[in-house]
Design an enzyme around this catalytic site. Structure first.
Site, PDB file in Angstrom:
ATOM      1  N   HIS A 114       8.268  43.529 -16.797  1.00  0.00           N
ATOM      2  CA  HIS A 114       6.825  43.784 -16.744  1.00  0.00           C
ATOM      3  C   HIS A 114       6.587  44.956 -17.699  1.00  0.00           C
ATOM      4  O   HIS A 114       7.451  45.831 -17.831  1.00  0.00           O
ATOM      5  CB  HIS A 114       6.359  44.263 -15.370  1.00  0.00           C
ATOM      6  CG  HIS A 114       6.614  43.312 -14.238  1.00  0.00           C
ATOM      7  ND1 HIS A 114       7.805  43.277 -13.568  1.00  0.00           N
ATOM      8  CD2 HIS A 114       5.816  42.393 -13.652  1.00  0.00           C
ATOM      9  CE1 HIS A 114       7.727  42.370 -12.608  1.00  0.00           C
ATOM     10  NE2 HIS A 114       6.543  41.808 -12.639  1.00  0.00           N
ATOM     11  N   ASP A 117       7.561  48.257 -16.329  1.00  0.00           N
ATOM     12  CA  ASP A 117       8.980  48.476 -15.990  1.00  0.00           C
ATOM     13  C   ASP A 117       9.619  49.256 -17.132  1.00  0.00           C
ATOM     14  O   ASP A 117      10.508  50.081 -16.917  1.00  0.00           O
ATOM     15  CB  ASP A 117       9.767  47.154 -15.905  1.00  0.00           C
ATOM     16  CG  ASP A 117       9.271  46.231 -14.805  1.00  0.00           C
ATOM     17  OD1 ASP A 117       8.664  46.727 -13.851  1.00  0.00           O
ATOM     18  OD2 ASP A 117       9.498  45.018 -14.939  1.00  0.00           O
TER      19      ASP A 117
END
Ligand code: XLS
Ligand code: NI
Ligand code: NI
Length: 449
Positions: A114, A117
């Site tokens: 993501h 992340d």
């Protein structure tokens, strides 16, 4: 220095996070070395392709690099050294060093992330974009040095409080615009890193109470949002595949992307099936009351089986526990569907799975992935043997033999009316149904395991 060692040093530099762990090698089923593959031999050819090409494994950044063991009842349990820095950019680079060390030592060819992340979200859209652009440059170098690719990227459109009522399905337009900004940057990052795919998981796209929800309008907004994403990415050179990842509930009580069937209906309605396939996750299918194999088959029958998120639920409770896959009986049945569907092209097997909260050593990350990879490798071999050398396909085909000729074939071709069916039934009289022989089919799996 061996080639493998050289390759690892290129990506980890002089500061390994996983000290004492070398490149994991295939040692075969009789090895007692915990840190070795017993079944995953990346160059072994099965059904015309190497295991590496078939399985296209991927490490999930969020679980394996970002997660440190927190749950609803307590904080971190894992003291991962790559999460220690307080400066967000330093922390992002440390995390990426650890990621590529883990990925290359495992010999996994892909990873997934993501947007946030990779690096913590900034206070403004501009600041987030700046951070993301900078870490994407770093990722590019790492990918080049290691030959590791991006299986898919995605945007985290569910953690920030602004998304508490959803992202694309939020009742406030200004929040949809925020989500759009984030989506654009995540697509740019995915394109810059040569991503083979881009995933939409519904996050908070659903509702908690129908009383305050205009379901039709929200779903139309989701269709519009996905169409904008597709058009933007295609215009900017994205050649990969878009995926929707179905999930029935959690975090919202009712997620719009409930299961494979629901998502296929949605994609047809918004004319997105040409660009979108499904990313089927084991534990999401089981939460929907299906088996994993069921949702895979639904996707495959619509020519929309794109990729999978591999994990395992806890069958004694109803949560998305995201355990590492270890169940040979379940995974073999899944591999049967995947192989019969022709295998993965842009997609692969992403370990959307996390260590248990009380597994706290760095080596646990290796043990978990090695076992997951061995489980899939073994299941691939077994499934291939069942398809090639057992009567499995023949049995199933014969079950439908009455449609291959005569009146059954006419029925399939639309050449019979309801009156014709009646005439045939009257002519036949009562018939004796044939055994379904479920236990016989199940015994085949056990025999080949
Ligand atoms: C959560 C989902 C998530 C997606 C990516 O349940 O599985 O991890 O795979 O957003
Ligand atoms: Ni999940
Ligand atoms: Ni997932």
């Amino acid at each position: 220095m061996s080639d493998i060692k050289k390759e690892i040093n290129l990506v980890t530099g002089s500061r390994p996070f996983f000290k004492g762990i070398d490149r994991i090698k295939y040692e075969g089923p009789s090895s007692d070395n915990i840190l070795s593959f017993k079944h995953y031999d990346e160059n072994r050819v099965v059904a015309g392709k190497t295991m590496k090409e078939h399985l296209r494994f991927s490490v999930a950044y969020w679980h394996s690099l970002c997660g440190a063991g927190q749950d609803m009842f307590g904080g971190d349990t894992k003291d991962w050294p790559w999460l220690a820095a307080s400066d967000p950019m330093q922390k992002a680079r440390d995390k990426m060093d650890a990621a590529f060390e883990l990925i290359t030592k495992l010999g996994v060819p892909f990873y997934c992330f993501h947007d946030f992340d990779l690096v913590a979200e900034g206070a403004t859209v501009a600041e987030s974009e700046k951070r993301l652009t900078s870490i994407v440059e770093y990722a590019k170098e790492k990918q080049q040095a290691s030959n590791v690719g991006l299986l898919w990227g995605t945007a985290n459109l569910f953690s920030h409080r602004r998304y508490m009522n959803g992202a694309a399905t939020n009742p406030e337009f200004d929040i949809i615009a925020q989500a759009g900004a984030q989506l654009k940057n995540a697509l740019d990052a995915t394109i810059a890193l040569g991503g083979a795919g881009y995933v939409f998981w519904g996050g908070r796209e659903g509702y908690m109470s129908l009383l305050n929800t205009n379901m039709k309008r929200e779903q139309e907004h989701l269709g519009r949002f996905l169409t904008m994403a597709r058009d933007y990415a295609r215009k900017n050179g994205f050649k990969g595949c878009f995926y929707i990842e179905p999930k029935p509930m959690e975090p919202t009580k009712h997620q719009y992307d409930y299961d494979a069937s629901t998502v296929l209906g949605f994609l047809r309605q918004y004319d997105l099936l040409g660009d979108f396939k499904l990313n089927v996750e084991v534990n999401h299918a089981t939460l929907a009351g299906h088996t994993f194999q069921h949702d895979l088959q639904v996707a495959a029958d619509a020519n929309a089986l794109g990729s999978i998120d591999a994990n395992r639920g806890d069958y004694q409770n109803g949560w998305d526990t995201d355990e590492f896959p270890m169940d040979l009986f379940e995974v073999t049945q899944a591999m049967l569907v995947i192989l019969e569907a022709g295998g993965f092209t842009t997609g692969g097997i992403n370990f959307d799975a996390k260590l248990r909260r009380n597994s706290t050593e760095e080596s646990d990350l290796f043990i978990a992935h090695i076992n997951g990879m061995d489980t899939f490798a073994r299941s691939l071999v077994v499934a291939d043997r069942i398809l090639q050398s057992s009567p499995y396909r023949q049995w199933r085909k014969e079950r439908y033999a009455s449609f291959d000729s005569g009146e059954g074939a006419k029925f399939e071709a639309g050449q019979l009316s309801l009156e014709d069916l009646k005439a045939i039934a009257v002519r036949n009289g009562e018939i004796t149904p044939k055994s379904g022989k479920q236990e016989l089919y199940e015994s085949l799996i056990n025999k080949y395991l």
